[in-house]
Design a protein around this motif. Structure first.
Motif, mmCIF file in Angstrom:
data_model
loop_
_atom_site.group_PDB
_atom_site.id
_atom_site.type_symbol
_atom_site.label_atom_id
_atom_site.label_comp_id
_atom_site.label_asym_id
_atom_site.label_seq_id
_atom_site.Cartn_x
_atom_site.Cartn_y
_atom_site.Cartn_z
ATOM 1 N N HIS A 212 0.831 -1.209 0.000
ATOM 2 C CA HIS A 212 0.000 0.000 0.000
ATOM 3 C C HIS A 212 0.863 1.256 0.000
ATOM 4 O O HIS A 212 0.592 2.216 0.717
ATOM 5 N N SER A 213 1.904 1.259 -0.824
ATOM 6 C CA SER A 213 2.815 2.407 -0.838
ATOM 7 C C SER A 213 2.134 3.681 -1.308
ATOM 8 O O SER A 213 2.616 4.778 -1.038
ATOM 9 N N TYR A 214 1.008 3.562 -2.027
ATOM 10 C CA TYR A 214 0.295 4.748 -2.499
ATOM 11 C C TYR A 214 -0.187 5.631 -1.355
ATOM 12 O O TYR A 214 -0.480 6.811 -1.559
ATOM 13 N N LEU A 215 -0.281 5.061 -0.126
ATOM 14 C CA LEU A 215 -0.729 5.868 1.005
ATOM 15 C C LEU A 215 0.193 7.065 1.254
ATOM 16 O O LEU A 215 -0.261 8.107 1.736
ATOM 17 N N TRP A 216 1.467 6.917 0.928
ATOM 18 C CA TRP A 216 2.408 8.024 1.132
ATOM 19 C C TRP A 216 2.149 9.170 0.165
ATOM 20 O O TRP A 216 2.691 10.261 0.330
ATOM 21 N N ARG A 217 1.321 8.935 -0.853
ATOM 22 C CA ARG A 217 0.951 9.992 -1.800
ATOM 23 C C ARG A 217 -0.515 10.375 -1.664
ATOM 24 O O ARG A 217 -1.032 11.142 -2.483
ATOM 25 N N ASN A 218 -1.174 9.853 -0.624
ATOM 26 C CA ASN A 218 -2.615 10.068 -0.458
ATOM 27 C C ASN A 218 -2.874 11.181 0.550
ATOM 28 O O ASN A 218 -2.371 11.141 1.680
ATOM 29 N N ALA A 219 -3.676 12.186 0.160
ATOM 30 C CA ALA A 219 -3.937 13.341 1.028
ATOM 31 C C ALA A 219 -4.640 12.931 2.316
ATOM 32 O O ALA A 219 -4.308 13.430 3.404
ATOM 33 N N SER A 220 -5.615 12.033 2.226
ATOM 34 C CA SER A 220 -6.351 11.610 3.424
ATOM 35 C C SER A 220 -5.443 10.887 4.416
ATOM 36 O O SER A 220 -5.556 11.072 5.630
ATOM 37 N N ALA A 221 -4.531 10.064 3.896
ATOM 38 C CA ALA A 221 -3.587 9.363 4.775
ATOM 39 C C ALA A 221 -2.707 10.364 5.505
ATOM 40 O O ALA A 221 -2.415 10.203 6.704
ATOM 41 N N TRP A 222 -2.274 11.402 4.820
ATOM 42 C CA TRP A 222 -1.440 12.425 5.456
ATOM 43 C C TRP A 222 -2.229 13.247 6.474
ATOM 44 O O TRP A 222 -1.692 13.670 7.499
ATOM 45 N N GLN A 223 -3.517 13.467 6.203
ATOM 46 C CA GLN A 223 -4.349 14.204 7.173
ATOM 47 C C GLN A 223 -4.488 13.425 8.476
ATOM 48 O O GLN A 223 -4.372 13.996 9.573
ATOM 49 N N ILE A 224 -4.712 12.114 8.375
ATOM 50 C CA ILE A 224 -4.800 11.286 9.580
ATOM 51 C C ILE A 224 -3.446 11.230 10.278
ATOM 52 O O ILE A 224 -3.365 11.313 11.516
ATOM 53 N N THR A 225 -2.383 11.102 9.496
ATOM 54 C CA THR A 225 -1.038 11.053 10.078
ATOM 55 C C THR A 225 -0.718 12.332 10.844
ATOM 56 O O THR A 225 -0.211 12.286 11.979
ATOM 57 N N LEU A 226 -1.031 13.491 10.261
ATOM 58 C CA LEU A 226 -0.738 14.762 10.918
ATOM 59 C C LEU A 226 -1.650 14.994 12.120
ATOM 60 O O LEU A 226 -1.241 15.617 13.099
ATOM 61 N N PHE A 227 -2.866 14.486 12.057
ATOM 62 C CA PHE A 227 -3.768 14.577 13.208
ATOM 63 C C PHE A 227 -3.172 13.819 14.394
ATOM 64 O O PHE A 227 -3.105 14.335 15.516
#
Length: 416
Positions: A212-227
């Motif tokens: 699932h490497s695409y998660l590193w380019r996914n805006a929603s994944a980054w929003q959860i990560t930053l949260f």
């Protein structure tokens, strides 16, 4: 036949007791340092940045030892992996309490490695052994972590006073207070010993997953990560520096330790209040925003009216603790499979702990440059505003899916 049911019940109860005792040991070694920072700095002549490293080093260990933990769990089994975790924590506590600067930092790294192992292996064990009670187990697990945090923070100063009254001079009084925490992993080791007869692997979700490497380019994944990252960033700043902030605001060391302990306890309260009702909130945005704003009010309160620090500590603790629970829930709720959730969890926790590791050092250095706590707390308030913004985006009611250009890698089995 009738004897087998009580036997299974007793075995499950003993396993549950062991899990809860391990949970107590996972945050108490870190939160017990905060109330003693002034004494440690005075004894060892540490700068504010070096003092901040005492909270930073375990977080760096969480990030970098987690991959090792999953390999140990797959090779040696969950039971042996968790015993190794407890032995690391116990050894680190002993080394940290020897009273020297080198022992202080070496012991802290060893403690962080032990906690990292349990952080990775315990959720897999609960999913494997309590598959129908994961929500209940999560609430109990978080509650016991908070209880351990509250006890270690609240007892730190009284234990140093006890060391002085007993005229203990072999090690400094602050080292005695930190060393007393060995009681938690020691009891957990004793209770966990019967589990060593087993040699079982982690759940299949831990052993096999898509990249699932695409998660590193996914805006929603980054929003959860930053949260999650901003939550951890603020939480570990307060774990590290709140007692010192309170003492500089006019509170006694004992009062500061108690308030710090209450904050730790209130990080666990949402586990009882929120988790049983989490599924009733179809849209999590209002819930996550309310929790972040609660923490923001607590920070602003410390800036404007520090004399009401107990109230502000409760608000911040509840907001930060609740935000952490929501962040973990979103990782499951917004992903389409256990494998995707595992990848997102790894991404969020790795980056989250790395960001959190910088918090105590940044605040310590900023305090040293400005000679006050107003500017560092204003920085925390600004970060809490950003956290509130990301809470709304992270809690959107939609699943994370790859775009048409992103194709998940095939499932890779771990055959070790």
């Amino acid at each position: 036949m009738t004897l087998s049911h009580p036997s299974r019940f007793a075995s499950s109860a003993f396993l549950l007791l062991g899990v809860l005792l391990i949970a107590i040991s996972l945050r108490s070694p870190i939160t017990g340092v905060g109330p003693l920072l002034d004494a440690i700095r005075a004894e060892l002549h540490l700068s504010a940045t070096q003092a901040g490293m005492l909270t930073t080093l375990p977080l760096l260990a969480f990030a970098f030892f987690s991959p090792v933990a999953s390999k140990i769990g797959a090779k040696r089994g969950l039971e042996q992996g968790l015993m190794l975790s407890l032995l690391f924590i116990l050894t680190g506590l002993v080394v940290r309490s020897l009273g020297s600067t080198s022992a202080l930092f070496i012991g802290t790294v060893v403690i962080g490695a032990g906690i990292a192992f349990a952080n990775v292996l315990l959720p897999s064990l609960m999913k494997r052994d309590f598959p129908t009670r994961i929500t209940t187990m999560t609430s109990m697990y978080v509650l016991m972590m908070g209880a351990g945090s509250a006890m270690s923070a609240s007892l730190a100063i009284p234990l140093t006073e006890m060391a002085n009254q007993l005229s203990i001079t072999v090690i400094p009084s602050w080292a005695f207070a930190l060393g007393a925490l060995v009681i938690f992993p020691l009891i957990a080791i004793i209770v966990w010993l019967p589990q060593m007869r087993n040699h079982t692997a982690p759940s299949q979700d831990t052993q096999a997953f898509d990249s699932h490497s695409y998660l590193w380019r996914n805006a929603s994944a980054w929003q959860i990560t930053l949260f999650l990252a901003l939550n951890s960033f603020l939480m570990y700043i307060f774990i590290s520096w709140l007692p010192t902030i309170l003492v500089d605001s006019g509170f006694s060391h004992h009062e500061a330790g108690v308030i710090h302990g209450v904050l730790q306890l209130f990080t666990a309260v949402p586990a009882l209040v929120l988790i049983p009702f989490m599924n009733k909130f179809n849209d999590k945005r209002l819930l996550s925003l309310s929790l972040t704003l609660m923490a923001l009010i607590g920070i602003i309160g410390l800036i404007v009216k520090p004399e009401f620090a107990m109230i502000w500590g409760m608000l911040f603790g509840f907001g930060a603790g609740g935000g952490f629970i929501v962040a973990l829930a979103l990782i499951s709720l917004r992903t389409t499979s256990a494998q995707q959730a595992a990848t997102l969890s790894g991404m969020a926790q790795f980056l989250g702990y790395l960001l959190a590791a910088t918090g105590p050092m940044i605040i310590g250095e900023l305090h040293e440059l400005t000679a006050n706590w107003q500017i560092p707390l204003m920085l925390c308030a600004f970060c809490a505003v950003l956290w509130s913004v990301f809470s709304v985006f992270a809690a959107k009611d939609e699943l994370i899916t790859p775009s048409e250009h992103d194709t998940p890698a095939p499932l890779v089995e771990n055959l070790s």
